[in-house]
Design a protein around this motif. Structure first.
Motif, mmCIF file in Angstrom:
data_model
loop_
_atom_site.group_PDB
_atom_site.id
_atom_site.type_symbol
_atom_site.label_atom_id
_atom_site.label_comp_id
_atom_site.label_asym_id
_atom_site.label_seq_id
_atom_site.Cartn_x
_atom_site.Cartn_y
_atom_site.Cartn_z
ATOM 1 N N CYS A 154 30.654 -13.819 37.139
ATOM 2 C CA CYS A 154 29.717 -14.328 36.298
ATOM 3 C C CYS A 154 28.654 -13.139 36.379
ATOM 4 N N SER A 155 27.890 -12.790 35.353
ATOM 5 C CA SER A 155 26.785 -11.575 35.451
ATOM 6 C C SER A 155 25.673 -12.185 34.741
ATOM 7 N N PHE A 156 24.439 -11.647 34.942
ATOM 8 C CA PHE A 156 23.300 -11.992 33.987
ATOM 9 C C PHE A 156 23.157 -10.812 33.193
ATOM 10 N N VAL A 162 25.961 -9.163 24.954
ATOM 11 C CA VAL A 162 27.290 -9.948 25.473
ATOM 12 C C VAL A 162 28.151 -9.563 24.721
ATOM 13 N N PRO A 163 29.542 -9.388 25.134
ATOM 14 C CA PRO A 163 30.726 -9.181 24.293
ATOM 15 C C PRO A 163 31.340 -10.463 23.951
ATOM 16 N N SER A 164 32.205 -10.383 23.015
ATOM 17 C CA SER A 164 32.386 -11.610 22.165
ATOM 18 C C SER A 164 33.669 -12.184 23.263
ATOM 19 N N GLU A 167 32.049 -15.980 27.686
ATOM 20 C CA GLU A 167 31.418 -17.249 27.392
ATOM 21 C C GLU A 167 30.071 -16.872 28.022
ATOM 22 N N SER A 168 29.042 -17.551 27.449
ATOM 23 C CA SER A 168 27.624 -17.424 27.840
ATOM 24 C C SER A 168 26.823 -18.521 27.670
ATOM 25 N N VAL A 169 25.423 -18.569 28.311
ATOM 26 C CA VAL A 169 24.390 -19.550 28.178
ATOM 27 C C VAL A 169 23.006 -18.933 28.380
ATOM 28 N N LEU A 291 23.649 -16.132 31.247
ATOM 29 C CA LEU A 291 24.512 -16.046 32.409
ATOM 30 C C LEU A 291 26.024 -15.982 31.653
ATOM 31 N N VAL A 292 26.818 -15.058 31.777
ATOM 32 C CA VAL A 292 28.226 -14.856 31.159
ATOM 33 C C VAL A 292 29.396 -14.887 32.207
#
Length: 321
Positions: A154-156, A162-164, A167-169, A291-292
């Motif tokens: 995961c990354s910040f 954010v690429p499609s 997933e992200s929040v 966060l992705v």
């Protein structure tokens, strides 16, 4: 059908990936040899044996530093996928046994490590002391790529980047301000104009025409913000210094090196150094951080709990802004 994987085969695959990445990251065989503690002839022979085994040319040796050929890039990507699948498989079995262990690999800029990741880890490591946390730092753009290509779990990432495929929040938000040195003419003029309740008085970016700016290096979102502002207001860029870390910027502004765009997260540090901060209004977007993680990828127990901890710490404040 039961498939048994020879441990030596896995080690050999890891060795291929380890050696190729060392050459790419070092920029030369000599640099890779220092990292791998190998002699140059030994590493060169290893690459030649690999090329003979696969029937391809891995590196273009006509340029310096060496570059991967198309076949070499495919080999590297395949080895990364093999390693990722092996790690996911091992983690799956650990999770099935109920072991609260494993590894979480996190992509982050140095700035996000200090301001977002550290508060999460202080809670997470108390709850899961047996989980190994590995941090892979890079630019804003690089950490998004790390999550996309499987280098990290995961990354910040800045939400707009954010690429499609991920997933992200969204968990965090900050304003983008401009910090001016104590001796800047606009700072002195604005001191008499601003009302007491204005923590960050608004400034028209055109008013800063001719001001030398400290900017972030290419690949960082604040670099893009600066050049977008210059283009929008038709102000010629005047860069006095480029830096990799936003955390060094308050001291540089305070030393009258130049002005800079800064996140509101480090506003206290700026003001403690007598840096005057101004709002740019709607000229620059709010900096939202997500966060992705990769869509469809197996989420280990360790990763699931890390994401949960991040949400618990930052989401309440973010959703009430």
């Amino acid at each position: 059908m039961i498939c048994l994987i020879n441990k030596n085969v896995i080690n050999m695959r890891n060795l291929i990936l380890h050696h190729l990445e060392a050459i790419i990251e070092s920029g030369s065989v000599i640099g890779a040899c220092r990292r791998l503690f190998l002699s140059q002839p030994a590493l060169s022979q290893y690459i030649k044996r690999l090329e003979a085994e696969y029937g391809i040319v891995i590196f273009d040796r006509s340029v310096s530093p060496w570059k991967l050929t198309e076949e070499g890039e495919h080999l590297l990507e395949t080895q990364r996928k093999i390693q990722q699948l092996d790690e996911e498989c091992r983690q799956f079995f650990r999770d099935r046994k109920g072991l609260k262990s494993g590894t979480v690999r996190i992509g982050s800029t140095a700035y996000r490590t200090a301001t977002i990741l550290n508060p999460i880890l202080s809670v997470y490591k108390k709850q899961y002391p047996n989980v190994i946390v590995r941090i892979e730092e890079g630019t804003t753009q690089e950490v998004a790529e790390f999550a996309d290509n499987g280098k990290v779990d995961c990354s910040f990432v800045i939400s707009s980047m954010v690429p499609s495929s991920l997933e992200s929040v969204e968990i965090y938000s900050e304003k983008v301000l401009v910090g001016l040195p104590p001796n800047h003419p606009y700072t002195k003029r604005a001191s008499g104009e601003a009302s007491l309740e204005e923590k960050f008085p608004k400034v028209d970016f055109k008013e800063l025409d001719g001001t030398p700016f400290i900017i972030m290096k290419r690949g960082q979102i604040f670099n893009q913000y600066y050049y977008d502002l210059c283009q929008k207001h038709r102000v010629p860029p005047q860069v006095v210094l480029e830096t990799q870390s936003i955390l060094t910027v308050p001291a540089l502004i305070s030393a009258n090196v130049g002005a800079a765009l800064v996140p509101s997260t480090i506003a206290d540090d700026c003001m403690a150094r007598n840096v005057r901060l101004f709002s740019l209004g709607n000229d620059v977007p709010q900096n939202n951080v997500s966060l992705v993680w990769k869509q469809g990828k197996y989420q280990s127990y360790a990763l699931t709990e890390f994401i949960k901890t991040a949400k618990e710490i930052f989401l309440p404040a973010f959703t009430h802004q």
